[in-house]
Design an enzyme around this catalytic site. Structure first.
Site, PDB file in Angstrom:
ATOM      1  N   ILE A  51       4.390   3.156  -3.256  1.00 46.14           N
ATOM      2  CA  ILE A  51       3.868   3.025  -1.859  1.00 46.14           C
ATOM      3  C   ILE A  51       3.214   1.620  -1.969  1.00 46.14           C
ATOM      4  O   ILE A  51       2.640   1.243  -2.835  1.00 46.14           O
ATOM      5  CB  ILE A  51       2.497   4.014  -1.957  1.00 46.14           C
ATOM      6  CG1 ILE A  51       2.958   5.515  -1.794  1.00 46.14           C
ATOM      7  CG2 ILE A  51       1.569   3.620  -0.777  1.00 46.14           C
ATOM      8  CD1 ILE A  51       3.384   5.860  -0.341  1.00 46.14           C
ATOM      9  N   PHE A  52       3.415   1.118  -0.644  1.00 49.10           N
ATOM     10  CA  PHE A  52       2.708  -0.483  -0.538  1.00 49.10           C
ATOM     11  C   PHE A  52       1.659  -0.446   0.396  1.00 49.10           C
ATOM     12  O   PHE A  52       1.539   0.090   1.640  1.00 49.10           O
ATOM     13  CB  PHE A  52       3.807  -1.243   0.363  1.00 49.10           C
ATOM     14  CG  PHE A  52       3.542  -2.541   0.669  1.00 49.10           C
ATOM     15  CD1 PHE A  52       2.996  -3.466  -0.390  1.00 49.10           C
ATOM     16  CD2 PHE A  52       3.224  -2.969   2.021  1.00 49.10           C
ATOM     17  CE1 PHE A  52       2.789  -4.833  -0.029  1.00 49.10           C
ATOM     18  CE2 PHE A  52       2.757  -4.191   2.406  1.00 49.10           C
ATOM     19  CZ  PHE A  52       2.565  -5.253   1.303  1.00 49.10           C
ATOM     20  N   GLY A  53       0.452  -0.691  -0.114  1.00 44.14           N
ATOM     21  CA  GLY A  53      -0.768  -0.896   0.473  1.00 44.14           C
ATOM     22  C   GLY A  53      -1.275  -2.201   0.585  1.00 44.14           C
ATOM     23  O   GLY A  53      -1.134  -3.145   0.044  1.00 44.14           O
ATOM     24  N   TYR A  54      -1.745  -2.439   2.140  1.00 43.89           N
ATOM     25  CA  TYR A  54      -1.974  -3.721   2.637  1.00 43.89           C
ATOM     26  C   TYR A  54      -3.587  -3.844   3.108  1.00 43.89           C
ATOM     27  O   TYR A  54      -4.013  -4.876   3.256  1.00 43.89           O
ATOM     28  CB  TYR A  54      -1.082  -4.119   3.595  1.00 43.89           C
ATOM     29  CG  TYR A  54      -0.978  -3.309   4.623  1.00 43.89           C
ATOM     30  CD1 TYR A  54      -2.002  -3.214   5.697  1.00 43.89           C
ATOM     31  CD2 TYR A  54      -0.102  -2.221   4.709  1.00 43.89           C
ATOM     32  CE1 TYR A  54      -1.700  -2.326   6.768  1.00 43.89           C
ATOM     33  CE2 TYR A  54       0.314  -1.159   5.779  1.00 43.89           C
ATOM     34  CZ  TYR A  54      -0.747  -1.320   6.793  1.00 43.89           C
ATOM     35  OH  TYR A  54      -0.443  -0.470   7.665  1.00 43.89           O
ATOM     36  N   GLY A  55      -4.186  -2.689   3.166  1.00 43.01           N
ATOM     37  CA  GLY A  55      -5.447  -2.407   3.839  1.00 43.01           C
ATOM     38  C   GLY A  55      -6.431  -1.670   2.614  1.00 43.01           C
ATOM     39  O   GLY A  55      -6.607  -1.739   1.624  1.00 43.01           O
ATOM     40  N   SER A  56      -6.689  -0.353   3.536  1.00 40.98           N
ATOM     41  CA  SER A  56      -7.735   0.422   2.756  1.00 40.98           C
ATOM     42  C   SER A  56      -7.072   1.011   1.510  1.00 40.98           C
ATOM     43  O   SER A  56      -7.725   1.460   0.494  1.00 40.98           O
ATOM     44  CB  SER A  56      -8.277   1.678   3.737  1.00 40.98           C
ATOM     45  OG  SER A  56      -7.277   2.503   4.081  1.00 40.98           O
ATOM     46  N   GLU A 129      -2.644   8.923   6.802  1.00 37.58           N
ATOM     47  CA  GLU A 129      -2.278   8.011   7.877  1.00 37.58           C
ATOM     48  C   GLU A 129      -1.710   8.337   8.993  1.00 37.58           C
ATOM     49  O   GLU A 129      -1.489   7.462   9.697  1.00 37.58           O
ATOM     50  CB  GLU A 129      -1.283   6.935   6.964  1.00 37.58           C
ATOM     51  CG  GLU A 129      -1.798   6.506   5.457  1.00 37.58           C
ATOM     52  CD  GLU A 129      -3.100   5.486   5.918  1.00 37.58           C
ATOM     53  OE1 GLU A 129      -3.248   4.968   6.904  1.00 37.58           O
ATOM     54  OE2 GLU A 129      -3.612   5.106   4.973  1.00 37.58           O
TER      55      GLU A 129
END
Length: 219
Positions: A51-56, A129
């Site tokens: 999983i690529f996370g960029y915010g929360s 999400e």
């Protein structure tokens, strides 16, 4: 109020949204299942689940993972382009949260999920999400500088009513410093993200500029 794993396990987010005017826009259970299965079936044979996370997801992932890496993806950039009408704002005065929009590149964190836990853990991510269809789940190519691999991430749905488009820094800061929702003020969201990215060695000049503008606006 912070979102917790128990909230997702008990599907509290959906239950709370169902009590608001946004309830009519909730994806059905079958629509969520179909979206999840499409992603699972698009996995390359024997590839890991990332999983690529960029915010929360950088500072509050909530799902169980085996490993995390700082990675970069190209073709998308981190942007305050998603109206938040519950969590960081209200229906009358929406706040803003981050999405991945077209163009540029983005550094963030990739999390590897154990294969035997992938479906159950990803289901929690979908409950977080994908309830309102504001994002489009997609496999993207990421790199940690030495290795390239694919990861699931969430691209902003430009056709959705929550897409805010390209806003000026002044407009973004005005919303972040004046809007407040169920999860707290928008400024907290920004600061949490900047701090979490920095802890991973990621400096985002755009987000830092927003921080500087927000502090100046607040005196």
């Amino acid at each position: 109020m912070s979102l917790t794993r128990i909230d997702l396990e008990r599907d509290r987010v959906r239950q709370e949204l169902a009590m608001t005017p946004l309830g009519q826009h909730l994806l059905t259970d079958s629509e969520l299942d179909e979206s999840l299965w499409q992603i699972l079936e698009a996995r390359e044979t024997d590839a890991d689940y990332w999983i690529f996370g960029y915010g929360s997801l950088v500072w509050n992932p909530l799902f169980h993972f085996e490993e995390k890496r700082v990675v970069t993806t190209h073709g998308y950039h981190r942007s305050f382009c998603l109206w938040s009408r519950i969590n960081r704002g209200t229906l009358d005065r929406p706040g803003l949260v981050l999405g991945l929009d077209r163009g540029g590149g983005c550094r963030g964190v990739a999390y590897r999920i154990a294969p035997d836990k992938a479906e159950s853990e990803l289901r929690l991510v979908w409950r977080r999400e994908m309830l309102l269809g504001a994002y489009i789940p997609r496999w993207v190519r990421v790199s940690d500088g030495e290795t390239q691999f694919r990861a699931i991430t969430f691209i902003i749905n430009r056709a959705g009513p929550a897409y805010a488009g390209r806003l000026s820094p002044e407009a973004i800061v005005e919303r972040l410093t004046t809007c407040h929702g169920r999860m707290g003020p928008g400024l907290d969201y920004l600061l949490h993200t900047v701090d979490a990215l920095r802890a991973c060695g990621i400096e985002d000049r755009h987000l830092q500029d927003l921080c500087d503008r927000a502090h100046a606006a607040r005196g």
